[in-house]
Design a protein around this motif. Structure first.
Motif, PDB file in Angstrom:
ATOM      1  N   THR A  58       0.843  -1.190   0.000  1.00 41.71           N
ATOM      2  CA  THR A  58       0.000   0.000   0.000  1.00 41.71           C
ATOM      3  C   THR A  58       0.875   1.235   0.000  1.00 41.71           C
ATOM      4  O   THR A  58       1.831   1.334   0.775  1.00 41.71           O
ATOM      5  CB  THR A  58      -0.910   0.019   1.249  1.00 41.71           C
ATOM      6  OG1 THR A  58      -1.690  -1.174   1.251  1.00 41.71           O
ATOM      7  CG2 THR A  58      -1.827   1.220   1.237  1.00 41.71           C
ATOM      8  N   ARG A  59       0.568   2.177  -0.886  1.00 39.34           N
ATOM      9  CA  ARG A  59       1.347   3.419  -0.952  1.00 39.34           C
ATOM     10  C   ARG A  59       1.138   4.216   0.324  1.00 39.34           C
ATOM     11  O   ARG A  59       0.034   4.265   0.863  1.00 39.34           O
ATOM     12  CB  ARG A  59       0.918   4.229  -2.161  1.00 39.34           C
ATOM     13  CG  ARG A  59       1.308   3.539  -3.468  1.00 39.34           C
ATOM     14  CD  ARG A  59       0.934   4.368  -4.628  1.00 39.34           C
ATOM     15  NE  ARG A  59       1.545   5.690  -4.526  1.00 39.34           N
ATOM     16  CZ  ARG A  59       2.061   6.350  -5.540  1.00 39.34           C
ATOM     17  NH1 ARG A  59       2.065   5.815  -6.729  1.00 39.34           N
ATOM     18  NH2 ARG A  59       2.578   7.542  -5.378  1.00 39.34           N
ATOM     19  N   ASP A  60       2.197   4.857   0.805  1.00 36.56           N
ATOM     20  CA  ASP A  60       2.086   5.611   2.062  1.00 36.56           C
ATOM     21  C   ASP A  60       1.781   7.090   1.852  1.00 36.56           C
ATOM     22  O   ASP A  60       1.744   7.851   2.811  1.00 36.56           O
ATOM     23  CB  ASP A  60       3.337   5.436   2.916  1.00 36.56           C
ATOM     24  CG  ASP A  60       4.574   6.041   2.286  1.00 36.56           C
ATOM     25  OD1 ASP A  60       4.496   6.505   1.134  1.00 36.56           O
ATOM     26  OD2 ASP A  60       5.620   6.061   2.949  1.00 36.56           O
ATOM     27  N   ASP A  61       1.522   7.493   0.605  1.00 40.18           N
ATOM     28  CA  ASP A  61       1.230   8.904   0.346  1.00 40.18           C
ATOM     29  C   ASP A  61      -0.262   9.156   0.109  1.00 40.18           C
ATOM     30  O   ASP A  61      -0.650  10.194  -0.404  1.00 40.18           O
ATOM     31  CB  ASP A  61       2.042   9.414  -0.844  1.00 40.18           C
ATOM     32  CG  ASP A  61       1.706   8.695  -2.146  1.00 40.18           C
ATOM     33  OD1 ASP A  61       1.074   7.615  -2.093  1.00 40.18           O
ATOM     34  OD2 ASP A  61       2.074   9.202  -3.218  1.00 40.18           O
ATOM     35  N   VAL A  62      -1.118   8.215   0.527  1.00 34.37           N
ATOM     36  CA  VAL A  62      -2.565   8.357   0.323  1.00 34.37           C
ATOM     37  C   VAL A  62      -3.128   9.403   1.279  1.00 34.37           C
ATOM     38  O   VAL A  62      -2.844   9.382   2.481  1.00 34.37           O
ATOM     39  CB  VAL A  62      -3.284   7.010   0.545  1.00 34.37           C
ATOM     40  CG1 VAL A  62      -4.789   7.167   0.400  1.00 34.37           C
ATOM     41  CG2 VAL A  62      -2.750   5.953  -0.414  1.00 34.37           C
ATOM     42  N   ILE A  63      -3.920  10.313   0.739  1.00 34.57           N
ATOM     43  CA  ILE A  63      -4.605  11.319   1.556  1.00 34.57           C
ATOM     44  C   ILE A  63      -6.090  11.251   1.210  1.00 34.57           C
ATOM     45  O   ILE A  63      -6.477  11.435   0.053  1.00 34.57           O
ATOM     46  CB  ILE A  63      -4.068  12.737   1.290  1.00 34.57           C
ATOM     47  CG1 ILE A  63      -2.584  12.791   1.652  1.00 34.57           C
ATOM     48  CG2 ILE A  63      -4.859  13.772   2.100  1.00 34.57           C
ATOM     49  CD1 ILE A  63      -1.915  14.108   1.308  1.00 34.57           C
ATOM     50  N   PHE A  64      -6.898  10.932   2.215  1.00 33.20           N
ATOM     51  CA  PHE A  64      -8.348  10.890   2.036  1.00 33.20           C
ATOM     52  C   PHE A  64      -8.923  12.287   2.116  1.00 33.20           C
ATOM     53  O   PHE A  64      -8.439  13.124   2.875  1.00 33.20           O
ATOM     54  CB  PHE A  64      -9.005  10.023   3.114  1.00 33.20           C
ATOM     55  CG  PHE A  64      -8.733   8.571   2.939  1.00 33.20           C
ATOM     56  CD1 PHE A  64      -9.528   7.802   2.121  1.00 33.20           C
ATOM     57  CD2 PHE A  64      -7.671   7.979   3.583  1.00 33.20           C
ATOM     58  CE1 PHE A  64      -9.269   6.459   1.943  1.00 33.20           C
ATOM     59  CE2 PHE A  64      -7.399   6.642   3.417  1.00 33.20           C
ATOM     60  CZ  PHE A  64      -8.206   5.881   2.592  1.00 33.20           C
ATOM     61  N   CYS A  65      -9.964  12.523   1.349  1.00 29.62           N
ATOM     62  CA  CYS A  65     -10.690  13.789   1.388  1.00 29.62           C
ATOM     63  C   CYS A  65     -12.155  13.465   1.672  1.00 29.62           C
ATOM     64  O   CYS A  65     -12.781  12.708   0.933  1.00 29.62           O
ATOM     65  CB  CYS A  65     -10.557  14.537   0.073  1.00 29.62           C
ATOM     66  SG  CYS A  65     -11.485  16.084   0.053  1.00 29.62           S
ATOM     67  N   LEU A  66     -12.674  13.998   2.776  1.00 31.59           N
ATOM     68  CA  LEU A  66     -14.083  13.860   3.109  1.00 31.59           C
ATOM     69  C   LEU A  66     -14.703  15.240   2.961  1.00 31.59           C
ATOM     70  O   LEU A  66     -14.435  16.131   3.760  1.00 31.59           O
ATOM     71  CB  LEU A  66     -14.258  13.339   4.527  1.00 31.59           C
ATOM     72  CG  LEU A  66     -13.673  11.942   4.710  1.00 31.59           C
ATOM     73  CD1 LEU A  66     -12.586  11.979   5.747  1.00 31.59           C
ATOM     74  CD2 LEU A  66     -14.760  10.990   5.055  1.00 31.59           C
ATOM     75  N   GLU A  67     -15.486  15.401   1.919  1.00 32.67           N
ATOM     76  CA  GLU A  67     -16.120  16.679   1.632  1.00 32.67           C
ATOM     77  C   GLU A  67     -17.589  16.581   2.035  1.00 32.67           C
ATOM     78  O   GLU A  67     -18.347  15.782   1.490  1.00 32.67           O
ATOM     79  CB  GLU A  67     -15.992  16.994   0.143  1.00 32.67           C
ATOM     80  CG  GLU A  67     -16.586  18.299  -0.268  1.00 32.67           C
ATOM     81  CD  GLU A  67     -16.462  18.553  -1.766  1.00 32.67           C
ATOM     82  OE1 GLU A  67     -16.883  19.630  -2.199  1.00 32.67           O
ATOM     83  OE2 GLU A  67     -15.967  17.679  -2.497  1.00 32.67           O
ATOM     84  N   VAL A  68     -17.979  17.360   3.041  1.00 31.86           N
ATOM     85  CA  VAL A  68     -19.380  17.414   3.460  1.00 31.86           C
ATOM     86  C   VAL A  68     -20.059  18.434   2.555  1.00 31.86           C
ATOM     87  O   VAL A  68     -19.617  19.577   2.457  1.00 31.86           O
ATOM     88  CB  VAL A  68     -19.521  17.840   4.938  1.00 31.86           C
ATOM     89  CG1 VAL A  68     -20.986  17.919   5.344  1.00 31.86           C
ATOM     90  CG2 VAL A  68     -18.750  16.889   5.842  1.00 31.86           C
ATOM     91  N   VAL A  69     -21.114  17.986   1.878  1.00 34.28           N
ATOM     92  CA  VAL A  69     -21.832  18.861   0.951  1.00 34.28           C
ATOM     93  C   VAL A  69     -23.301  18.923   1.348  1.00 34.28           C
ATOM     94  O   VAL A  69     -23.811  18.040   2.033  1.00 34.28           O
ATOM     95  CB  VAL A  69     -21.671  18.390  -0.515  1.00 34.28           C
ATOM     96  CG1 VAL A  69     -20.206  18.402  -0.930  1.00 34.28           C
ATOM     97  CG2 VAL A  69     -22.280  17.014  -0.725  1.00 34.28           C
ATOM     98  N   LEU A  70     -23.971  19.989   0.900  1.00 33.97           N
ATOM     99  CA  LEU A  70     -25.382  20.195   1.210  1.00 33.97           C
ATOM    100  C   LEU A  70     -26.193  20.241  -0.071  1.00 33.97           C
ATOM    101  O   LEU A  70     -25.801  20.901  -1.034  1.00 33.97           O
ATOM    102  CB  LEU A  70     -25.569  21.510   1.959  1.00 33.97           C
ATOM    103  CG  LEU A  70     -24.752  21.660   3.234  1.00 33.97           C
ATOM    104  CD1 LEU A  70     -24.877  23.069   3.773  1.00 33.97           C
ATOM    105  CD2 LEU A  70     -25.193  20.638   4.255  1.00 33.97           C
ATOM    106  N   ALA A  71     -27.313  19.532  -0.063  1.00 36.58           N
ATOM    107  CA  ALA A  71     -28.216  19.539  -1.215  1.00 36.58           C
ATOM    108  C   ALA A  71     -29.650  19.571  -0.695  1.00 36.58           C
ATOM    109  O   ALA A  71     -29.912  19.196   0.451  1.00 36.58           O
ATOM    110  CB  ALA A  71     -27.992  18.304  -2.077  1.00 36.58           C
ATOM    111  N   GLU A  72     -30.571  20.019  -1.549  1.00 37.58           N
ATOM    112  CA  GLU A  72     -31.977  20.055  -1.159  1.00 37.58           C
ATOM    113  C   GLU A  72     -32.491  18.671  -0.793  1.00 37.58           C
ATOM    114  O   GLU A  72     -33.257  18.511   0.148  1.00 37.58           O
ATOM    115  CB  GLU A  72     -32.835  20.609  -2.299  1.00 37.58           C
ATOM    116  CG  GLU A  72     -32.862  22.098  -2.379  1.00 37.58           C
ATOM    117  CD  GLU A  72     -33.826  22.568  -3.460  1.00 37.58           C
ATOM    118  OE1 GLU A  72     -34.877  21.917  -3.679  1.00 37.58           O
ATOM    119  OE2 GLU A  72     -33.518  23.590  -4.080  1.00 37.58           O
ATOM    120  N   ASP A  73     -32.086  17.666  -1.552  1.00 38.70           N
ATOM    121  CA  ASP A  73     -32.536  16.298  -1.322  1.00 38.70           C
ATOM    122  C   ASP A  73     -31.588  15.348  -2.056  1.00 38.70           C
ATOM    123  O   ASP A  73     -30.652  15.769  -2.733  1.00 38.70           O
ATOM    124  CB  ASP A  73     -33.985  16.099  -1.768  1.00 38.70           C
ATOM    125  CG  ASP A  73     -34.231  16.520  -3.207  1.00 38.70           C
ATOM    126  OD1 ASP A  73     -33.317  16.352  -4.064  1.00 38.70           O
ATOM    127  OD2 ASP A  73     -35.325  17.039  -3.493  1.00 38.70           O
TER     128      ASP A  73
END
Length: 107
Positions: A58-73
């Motif tokens: 497994t590569r050690d340079d992995v960076i996760f991105c968790l983007e919280v977004v808002l939508a009507e539905d």
């Protein structure tokens, strides 16, 4: 987030308890810097594939991105009609250090 094996990691995100409902419904855009990207409703638990090097580690340079977004539905979210609320970046190395594993010793 927790490890399953050296090629995947389990990402679990619960439903926010104290979220301002007038802003819309929260959803997650889950990705990492090696091309993985998924649009998910909450709550969610996913096995996320991790990139490997030529030796199968497994590569050690992995960076996760968790983007919280808002939508009507959910329909609007599915059509990618949303606004970003917040973004968090989590290096895989940080998860290894929290679990007591060493990134260098990972198969």
């Amino acid at each position: 987030m927790g490890a399953v094996d050296s090629k995947t990691v389990v990402v679990s995100i619960g439903q926010p308890l104290a979220f301002p409902p007038h802003l819309g419904d929260p959803f997650i855009v889950l990705s990492h810097n090696h091309g993985y990207r998924e649009f998910v409703s909450l709550p969610v638990s996913r096995q996320v594939p991790l990139p490997v090097d030529r030796e199968g580690r497994t590569r050690d340079d992995v960076i996760f991105c968790l983007e919280v977004v808002l939508a009507e539905d959910e329909e609007q979210f599915g059509q990618r009609n949303y606004k970003t609320y917040s973004t968090v970046h989590v290096p895989l190395r940080a998860l290894d250090s929290m679990s007591g594993k060493s990134a260098e010793g990972r198969p």
